[in-house]
Write a protein that holds these residues in place. Structure first.
Motif, PDB file in Angstrom:
ATOM      1  N   ILE A   1     -30.091 -30.845  87.749  1.00 41.19           N
ATOM      2  CA  ILE A   1     -30.784 -31.957  87.108  1.00 41.19           C
ATOM      3  C   ILE A   1     -29.849 -33.163  87.009  1.00 41.19           C
ATOM      4  O   ILE A   1     -28.669 -33.020  86.703  1.00 41.19           O
ATOM      5  CB  ILE A   1     -31.291 -31.540  85.698  1.00 41.19           C
ATOM      6  N   LYS A   2     -30.352 -34.353  87.310  1.00 42.36           N
ATOM      7  CA  LYS A   2     -29.510 -35.555  87.330  1.00 42.36           C
ATOM      8  C   LYS A   2     -29.366 -36.145  85.921  1.00 42.36           C
ATOM      9  O   LYS A   2     -30.324 -36.195  85.158  1.00 42.36           O
ATOM     10  CB  LYS A   2     -30.115 -36.611  88.249  1.00 42.36           C
ATOM     11  N   LEU A   3     -28.159 -36.599  85.618  1.00 44.77           N
ATOM     12  CA  LEU A   3     -27.894 -37.326  84.372  1.00 44.77           C
ATOM     13  C   LEU A   3     -27.871 -38.816  84.682  1.00 44.77           C
ATOM     14  O   LEU A   3     -27.091 -39.273  85.515  1.00 44.77           O
ATOM     15  CB  LEU A   3     -26.549 -36.888  83.775  1.00 44.77           C
ATOM     16  N   PHE A   4     -28.758 -39.583  84.027  1.00 44.49           N
ATOM     17  CA  PHE A   4     -28.820 -41.021  84.269  1.00 44.49           C
ATOM     18  C   PHE A   4     -27.937 -41.811  83.301  1.00 44.49           C
ATOM     19  O   PHE A   4     -27.295 -42.785  83.683  1.00 44.49           O
ATOM     20  CB  PHE A   4     -30.266 -41.522  84.151  1.00 44.49           C
ATOM     21  N   ALA A   5     -27.936 -41.383  82.033  1.00 47.59           N
ATOM     22  CA  ALA A   5     -27.178 -42.155  81.028  1.00 47.59           C
ATOM     23  C   ALA A   5     -26.986 -41.317  79.776  1.00 47.59           C
ATOM     24  O   ALA A   5     -27.683 -40.325  79.555  1.00 47.59           O
ATOM     25  CB  ALA A   5     -27.925 -43.445  80.685  1.00 47.59           C
ATOM     26  N   VAL A   6     -26.005 -41.719  78.964  1.00 45.34           N
ATOM     27  CA  VAL A   6     -25.805 -41.137  77.631  1.00 45.34           C
ATOM     28  C   VAL A   6     -25.930 -42.295  76.643  1.00 45.34           C
ATOM     29  O   VAL A   6     -25.150 -43.242  76.681  1.00 45.34           O
ATOM     30  CB  VAL A   6     -24.423 -40.466  77.504  1.00 45.34           C
ATOM     31  N   GLU A   7     -26.931 -42.242  75.784  1.00 41.71           N
ATOM     32  CA  GLU A   7     -27.171 -43.320  74.834  1.00 41.71           C
ATOM     33  C   GLU A   7     -27.327 -42.746  73.424  1.00 41.71           C
ATOM     34  O   GLU A   7     -27.207 -41.533  73.219  1.00 41.71           O
ATOM     35  CB  GLU A   7     -28.415 -44.125  75.246  1.00 41.71           C
ATOM     36  N   GLU A   8     -27.582 -43.628  72.457  1.00 39.33           N
ATOM     37  CA  GLU A   8     -27.754 -43.209  71.064  1.00 39.33           C
ATOM     38  C   GLU A   8     -29.040 -43.815  70.515  1.00 39.33           C
ATOM     39  O   GLU A   8     -29.456 -44.904  70.942  1.00 39.33           O
ATOM     40  CB  GLU A   8     -26.576 -43.674  70.204  1.00 39.33           C
ATOM     41  N   THR A   9     -29.665 -43.111  69.594  1.00 39.26           N
ATOM     42  CA  THR A   9     -30.840 -43.672  68.928  1.00 39.26           C
ATOM     43  C   THR A   9     -30.394 -44.797  68.001  1.00 39.26           C
ATOM     44  O   THR A   9     -29.258 -44.800  67.515  1.00 39.26           O
ATOM     45  CB  THR A   9     -31.577 -42.593  68.116  1.00 39.26           C
ATOM     46  N   GLY A  10     -31.310 -45.719  67.755  1.00 38.55           N
ATOM     47  CA  GLY A  10     -30.947 -46.899  66.987  1.00 38.55           C
ATOM     48  C   GLY A  10     -30.595 -46.618  65.548  1.00 38.55           C
ATOM     49  O   GLY A  10     -29.609 -47.145  65.017  1.00 38.55           O
ATOM     50  N   SER A  11     -31.354 -45.769  64.865  1.00 39.43           N
ATOM     51  CA  SER A  11     -31.162 -45.578  63.428  1.00 39.43           C
ATOM     52  C   SER A  11     -30.134 -44.496  63.123  1.00 39.43           C
ATOM     53  O   SER A  11     -29.089 -44.753  62.518  1.00 39.43           O
ATOM     54  CB  SER A  11     -32.511 -45.228  62.783  1.00 39.43           C
ATOM     55  N   SER A  12     -30.424 -43.255  63.578  1.00 38.81           N
ATOM     56  CA  SER A  12     -29.541 -42.137  63.213  1.00 38.81           C
ATOM     57  C   SER A  12     -28.323 -42.025  64.117  1.00 38.81           C
ATOM     58  O   SER A  12     -27.426 -41.227  63.839  1.00 38.81           O
ATOM     59  CB  SER A  12     -30.337 -40.835  63.274  1.00 38.81           C
ATOM     60  N   ARG A  13     -28.297 -42.807  65.170  1.00 37.06           N
ATOM     61  CA  ARG A  13     -27.194 -42.791  66.131  1.00 37.06           C
ATOM     62  C   ARG A  13     -26.954 -41.380  66.676  1.00 37.06           C
ATOM     63  O   ARG A  13     -25.830 -40.962  66.929  1.00 37.06           O
ATOM     64  CB  ARG A  13     -25.914 -43.348  65.510  1.00 37.06           C
ATOM     65  N   GLN A  14     -28.060 -40.662  66.899  1.00 32.94           N
ATOM     66  CA  GLN A  14     -27.956 -39.356  67.535  1.00 32.94           C
ATOM     67  C   GLN A  14     -27.706 -39.532  69.032  1.00 32.94           C
ATOM     68  O   GLN A  14     -28.241 -40.447  69.663  1.00 32.94           O
ATOM     69  CB  GLN A  14     -29.262 -38.565  67.335  1.00 32.94           C
ATOM     70  N   LYS A  15     -26.898 -38.621  69.606  1.00 35.95           N
ATOM     71  CA  LYS A  15     -26.627 -38.674  71.036  1.00 35.95           C
ATOM     72  C   LYS A  15     -27.896 -38.311  71.817  1.00 35.95           C
ATOM     73  O   LYS A  15     -28.617 -37.396  71.454  1.00 35.95           O
ATOM     74  CB  LYS A  15     -25.517 -37.693  71.404  1.00 35.95           C
ATOM     75  N   VAL A  16     -28.112 -39.038  72.888  1.00 34.35           N
ATOM     76  CA  VAL A  16     -29.279 -38.802  73.739  1.00 34.35           C
ATOM     77  C   VAL A  16     -28.821 -38.737  75.196  1.00 34.35           C
ATOM     78  O   VAL A  16     -28.155 -39.661  75.685  1.00 34.35           O
ATOM     79  CB  VAL A  16     -30.326 -39.929  73.585  1.00 34.35           C
ATOM     80  N   LEU A  17     -29.183 -37.619  75.857  1.00 38.15           N
ATOM     81  CA  LEU A  17     -28.941 -37.507  77.296  1.00 38.15           C
ATOM     82  C   LEU A  17     -30.205 -37.936  78.026  1.00 38.15           C
ATOM     83  O   LEU A  17     -31.282 -37.379  77.794  1.00 38.15           O
ATOM     84  CB  LEU A  17     -28.603 -36.065  77.690  1.00 38.15           C
ATOM     85  N   VAL A  18     -30.085 -38.924  78.892  1.00 37.85           N
ATOM     86  CA  VAL A  18     -31.228 -39.391  79.681  1.00 37.85           C
ATOM     87  C   VAL A  18     -31.125 -38.741  81.059  1.00 37.85           C
ATOM     88  O   VAL A  18     -30.168 -38.972  81.803  1.00 37.85           O
ATOM     89  CB  VAL A  18     -31.223 -40.922  79.811  1.00 37.85           C
ATOM     90  N   MET A  19     -32.130 -37.913  81.375  1.00 39.90           N
ATOM     91  CA  MET A  19     -32.046 -37.099  82.590  1.00 39.90           C
ATOM     92  C   MET A  19     -33.299 -37.249  83.447  1.00 39.90           C
ATOM     93  O   MET A  19     -34.306 -37.825  83.032  1.00 39.90           O
ATOM     94  CB  MET A  19     -31.863 -35.625  82.207  1.00 39.90           C
ATOM     95  N   GLU A  20     -33.211 -36.695  84.637  1.00 38.23           N
ATOM     96  CA  GLU A  20     -34.324 -36.658  85.573  1.00 38.23           C
ATOM     97  C   GLU A  20     -35.506 -35.909  84.952  1.00 38.23           C
ATOM     98  O   GLU A  20     -35.329 -34.865  84.320  1.00 38.23           O
ATOM     99  CB  GLU A  20     -33.831 -35.936  86.829  1.00 38.23           C
ATOM    100  N   TYR A  21     -36.704 -36.445  85.167  1.00 39.82           N
ATOM    101  CA  TYR A  21     -37.911 -35.811  84.631  1.00 39.82           C
ATOM    102  C   TYR A  21     -38.575 -34.960  85.715  1.00 39.82           C
ATOM    103  O   TYR A  21     -38.848 -35.442  86.819  1.00 39.82           O
ATOM    104  CB  TYR A  21     -38.883 -36.873  84.130  1.00 39.82           C
ATOM    105  N   CYS A  22     -38.819 -33.699  85.419  1.00 38.39           N
ATOM    106  CA  CYS A  22     -39.499 -32.793  86.353  1.00 38.39           C
ATOM    107  C   CYS A  22     -40.913 -32.548  85.833  1.00 38.39           C
ATOM    108  O   CYS A  22     -41.102 -31.860  84.826  1.00 38.39           O
ATOM    109  CB  CYS A  22     -38.724 -31.480  86.479  1.00 38.39           C
TER     110      CYS A  22
END
Length: 718
Positions: free
Chosen positions: A68-89
Motif C-alpha cells: 500500500i502506498k503512503l502519500f503523506a503524514v499529516e495531523e488533524t487540526g484540533s487534537s493534532r492526532q497523527k494521520v497516515l494518508v494512504m492509497e485507497y483500495c
C-alpha cells in the motif's frame, strides 16, 4: 467531519478499525481524489515513541505495487492526532472477498494465483528491505481492481512491522490469533511465560494460514466451538500437528484431533495446482523453526509455480479435466510425464486431439510447441486402455447446508442464511462444471468417431483400389491366353499364383464389406453424440439455479442489515419470519434442481459415455485388425504378382524364341492341336507382364498408405 491540511473525511466512512487506529475513506480537498486515512487514537500514544514512529518509517522505506502506498503524514487540526494518508483500495480486503458467500469454499483458481503472486511479490519486497510484517492475514491484504479489470492485492497495516534481518530475532508479540505462529500464540494469547525469541519465519506461518484460507474458505486449524472459544485446543492442534499435515480439526467436544494432508474436496483449485501448493503449505506450517523453510526456499518454490504455464487436458476415458502445470522451457516428454502423474496414462499410450484434429506431440520438442489451451478448449486425451469413466469428484452441497433456529435470532439467522447461500453458490459452480464435463465428453468422443470414420474411408479406398487391380489381372481374356499355352511347370506355377490372387481378392472384398458396416455403425454413433450435445446446449438448469440465487441474495442482504439492529418491531419480525420460510423454499428448490437436473443427468451421461467409449475401443481395435488384413493381403498380392510377372516374362521370352525357330522350320508342318499364333501369344504375354508391373507398383503404394493408416487410428490410441 474531520480534516488535515489537505484531506477531509466523515467519521461514518469507516473502512476498518483496530486497537490503536481507525481507517476512513477521505478526499483530497483540492482534487477530490479518494484516499484512505489512518487516524491514531489515544491508546496508540501510550506506546513508546519509537513504536509510534515505526509504521511511518517502514512505509516511507517501501515502494512496490503490492505494498500500500503512503502519500503523506499529516495531523488533524484540533487534537493534532497523527494521520497516515494512504492509497485507497475500493474493493475491500481479501477477507471481505473470502467472506462473500460465493467464495465460502475458497477462491477460483485464477483468482487464487493472483493472490499468491501479489503476496509473494509484496513479501519479497519486505525481505529485500529487511522488514518483518508480523500481522499477515486476509484482513491486511487489500484488493484493488486494475484498469483492465484484473485484481491487484496489496499488503497493508504495518503497525506491527519492524526492521529485522534473516538471522535476527524479536521478543515482542503482535498479530491476530488465528494466524499467529504457535510460539507467539502461546505467549500472546495463552499468556504463558516463556523465553523464546521469534524470527522472520513467523511471517511464513501467517502466510501459510492465509493461503490455506484463500484456497478453501476456511481456517486450517479449528477446535470444536471455534479458535476463539477453545484456545487451549487451538494451541494443541498447531503444536501437535504431524509433519506434512496442513490442517487439523476437532469435530466433537473433547473429541480426538483429525489431521489432513490434502486440501478438501470442496476446494476449487485443480489437482494440478494442489499438488504444487500442498508441499509449500506443509513446509511453512512447521512449528519448529529449524524444520520450517526459510524465505529463500519459500520464494524459490512459489516462484516456480508462478512461472509455470497451465495446459488443460481432458481425459476422455476418465471424463476428467486436468490442469497440467509445466515450464515453457520443458520438453514435451516432461509434459507427457506430468500428464501421467495425474492421469496414470503412460506416455506411450497418450494421443491427443485438439479442436477435432489429431495433435502429434514430439517428445523432444519444447513444450512451447503445445497449442494454447483453455478450460473450454483443452487438449483431448484418448487412452488405449479402456476404463470406466469416473467423472468429477465432488461433495454434495446439501451436506453443508445449516438449519435455521426456530426463534428469531438476527445474528444466528444471518449466519444460517450466509451458510446456505455459500452452499448454494457451490452448487452453482458444480452445476456448471458438470454441464461442461458433459459437453467435453460428447464433443471429444464425436471427434474420435470422426477420426475413425476418416480411417474407414481411407482403408476402404485402399481396399477397393487393390480389388480393382486384382480384378483386372484376373480377367478371362488373360486366363484363356494362359490356358491355351503349353503345359509346362512355369505355367502351373502361374496358375497357382493366379488362384491365390483370386483368394486374396475375396478376402479384400470381405474387408471392404466389413469396413462399410463399421462406417454405418460409426455414423449412427455420431448422430447419437450430436443429439446428446444438443440436449446439453438446451439444458436450463444453470438458469434455474441462478434465478433462485438472485432471490436468495435479496433476503441475505436484508438479513445482513437487520443483524446490526438491536431488535425488530412486530411487523418487521413477521416479515423476517416469512423471509426465513421463503429462503428455505428457495434453497430446497435450488438443491432439488441441482440433484435432479444436474447430478442425475451427469451420472446418466457418464454411464452412456462409458458404453460408447467401449464401442469406440472395440471399433478401433477391429479397424486395426482389418487394416492389418488389408496390408497383409496387399503384401502377399505383391509377392504373387511379382512371381507371376517373372513367369510371364520367361514364357514371353520362350514363345518369342519358339516363334523365331518356327519361322525357319517347314511351313507345311501342322500343330497336333489348335493354338493361338505364337506372335499373338507373345503380345498377350507382354501386355500382361506390363499390367502386372503396374499392379506391383500400385500394391506397393497401397502398402505405404496402409502403414500410415496403421498409425492414424493410433492417434486417438492414447
Amino acid at each position: 467531519m474531520q480534516s488535515t491540511v489537505n484531506y477531509l473525511w466523515h467519521t461514518d466512512d469507516l473502512l476498518g478499525q483496530g486497537a490503536t487506529a481507525s481507517v476512513y475513506k477521505a478526499r483530497n480537498k483540492k482534487s477530490g481524489e479518494l484516499v484512505a486515512v489512518k487516524v491514531f487514537n489515544t491508546a496508540s500514544y501510550m506506546r513508546p515513541r519509537e513504536v509510534q514512529m515505526r509504521e511511518f518509517e517502514v512505509l516511507r522505506k517501501l515502494n512496490h505495487q503490492n505494498i500500500i502506498k503512503l502519500f503523506a503524514v499529516e495531523e488533524t487540526g484540533s487534537s493534532r492526532q497523527k494521520v497516515l494518508v494512504m492509497e485507497y483500495c475500493s474493493s475491500g480486503s481479501l477477507l471481505s472477498v473470502l467472506e462473500s458467500p460465493e467464495n465460502a469454499f475458497g477462491l477460483p483458481e485464477e483468482e487464487f494465483l493472483v493472490v499468491l503472486r501479489c503476496v509473494v511479490a509484496g513479501m519479497n519486497h519486505l525481505r529485500e528491505n529487511g522488514i518483518v510484517h508480523r500481522d499477515i492475514k486476509p484482513g491486511n491484504i487489500m484488493r484493488l481492481v486494475g484498469e483492465a479489470g484484473q485484481s491487484i492485492y496489496k499488503l497493508t497495516d504495518f503497525g506491527a512491522a519492524r526492521e529485522l534481518g534473516d538471522d535476527e530475532q524479536f521478543v515482542s508479540v503482535y498479530g491476530t490469533e488465528e494466524y499467529l505462529h504457535p510460539d507467539v500464540y502461546e505467549r500472546a494469547v495463552l499468556r504463558k511465560p516463556q523465553q523464546k525469541a521469534f524470527g522472520v519465519t513467523v511471517d511464513l506461518w501467517s502466510i501459510g494460514v492465509t493461503l490455506y484460507h484463500a484456497a478453501t474458505g476456511s481456517l486450517p486449524f479449528v477446535p470444536f466451538g471455534g479458535p476463539r472459544r477453545n484456545k487451549e485446543i487451538m494451541y494443541r492442534i498447531t503444536t501437535e500437528k504431524p509433519a506434512g499435515a496442513i490442517a487439523g480439526t476437532q469435530r466433537r467436544e473433547n473429541g480426538s484431533l483429525e489431521w489432513s494432508y490434502t486440501l478438501p474436496v470442496t476446494c476449487r483449485l485443480s489437482l494440478g495446482l494442489q499438488s504444487q501448493l500442498v508441499p509449500i503449505l506443509a513446509n511453512i506450517l512447521e512449528v519448529e523453526q529449524a524444520k520450517c523453510w526459510g524465505f529463500d526456499q519459500f520464494f524459490a518454490e512459489t516462484s516456480d509455480i508462478l512461472q509455470r504455464v497451465v495446459v488443460h487436458v481432458f481425459s476422455l476415458s476418465q471424463a476428467v479435466l486436468y490442469h497440467v502445470y509445466i515450464h515453457a522451457h520443458n520438453t514435451i516428454a516432461i509434459f507427457l510425464e506430468a500428464v501421467y502423474e495425474q492421469t496414470k496414462v503412460a506416455p506411450r499410450h497418450q494421443e491427443y486431439l485438439f479442436e477435432g484434429h489429431l495433435c502429434v506431440l514430439e517428445p523432444n520438442l519444447s513444450a512451447q510447441h503445445i497449442t494454447h489451451t483453455t478450460a473450454s478448449s483443452p487438449l483431448t486425451l484418448f487412452s488405449v486402455a479402456s476404463e470406466t469413466p469416473r467423472g468429477l469428484a465432488f461433495r454434495d452441497p446439501a451436506l453443508d447446508v445449516p438449519k435455521f433456529v426456530p426463534k428469531v435470532d438476527l445474528q444466528a439467522d444471518y449466519n444460517t442464511v450466509k451458510g446456505v447461500l455459500g452452499a448454494s453458490y457451490q452448487a452453482l459452480w458444480l452445476a456448471r462444471a458438470l454441464l461442461h464435463g458433459q459437453e467435453l465428453m460428447f464433443r471429444g468422443l464425436h471427434w474420435v468417431v470422426e477420426v475413425l470414420q476418416t480411417t474407414c474411408r481411407r482403408t476402404l479406398e485402399v481396399t477397393r483400389t487393390a480389388l480393382l487391380f486384382l480384378s483386372s489381372s484376373l480377367s478371362t481374356e488373360r486366363s484363356s491366353s494362359v490356358a491355351g499355352m503349353p503345359e509346362i511347370r512355369e505355367l502351373q506355377r502361374a496358375v497357382e499364383l493366379r488362384s491365390r490372387l483370386r483368394t486374396l481378392a475375396e478376402v479384400l472384398s470381405r474387408c471392404s464389406q466389413n469396413i462399410t458396416e463399421t462406417q454405418m455403425s460409426l455414423s449412427n454413433l455420431s448422430s447419437e453424440l450430436v443429439k446428446n450435445r444438443d440436449q446439453v446446449h438446451e439444458d436450463r438448469s444453470i438458469q434455474q439455479i441462478q434465478c433462485c440465487l438472485d432471490k436468495m441474495n435479496l433476503i441475505y442482504k436484508q438479513f445482513k442489515k437487520s443483524r446490526l439492529r438491536p431488535g425488530l418491531g412486530y411487523n418487521e419480525e413477521q416479515i423476517h419470519k416469512l423471509d426465513k420460510v421463503n429462503f428455505s423454499h428457495l434453497a430446497k428448490r435450488l438443491l432439488q434442481v441441482f440433484q435432479e437436473e444436474c447430478v442425475q443427468k451427469y451420472q446418466a451421461s457418464l454411464v452412456t459415455h462409458g458404453k460408447w467409449m467401449r464401442e469406440v475401443h472395440e471399433t478401433r481395435n477391429h479397424l486395426r485388425l482389418v487394416g492389418c488384413s488389408v496390408a497383409a493381403c496387399n503384401t502377399e498380392a505383391q509377392g504373387a504378382q511379382e512371381g507371376l510377372s517373372k513367369i510371364l516374362d520367361q514364357l514371353s521370352h520362350q514363345l518369342l524364341q519358339d516363334s523365331t525357330e518356327g519361322a525357319q522350320a517347314s511351313p507345311t508342318s501342322i500343330a497336333p492341336y489348335p493354338s493361338p499364333a505364337p506372335k499373338d501369344l507373345v503380345l498377350h504375354m507382354q501386355e500382361l507382364c506390363e499390367e502386372m508391373k503396374l499392379l506391383a507398383f500400385d500394391l506397393q503404394d497401397n502398402n505405404r498408405i496402409i502403414e500410415r493408416l496403421g498409425r492414424v487410428p493410433s492417434a486417438p490410441d492414447v
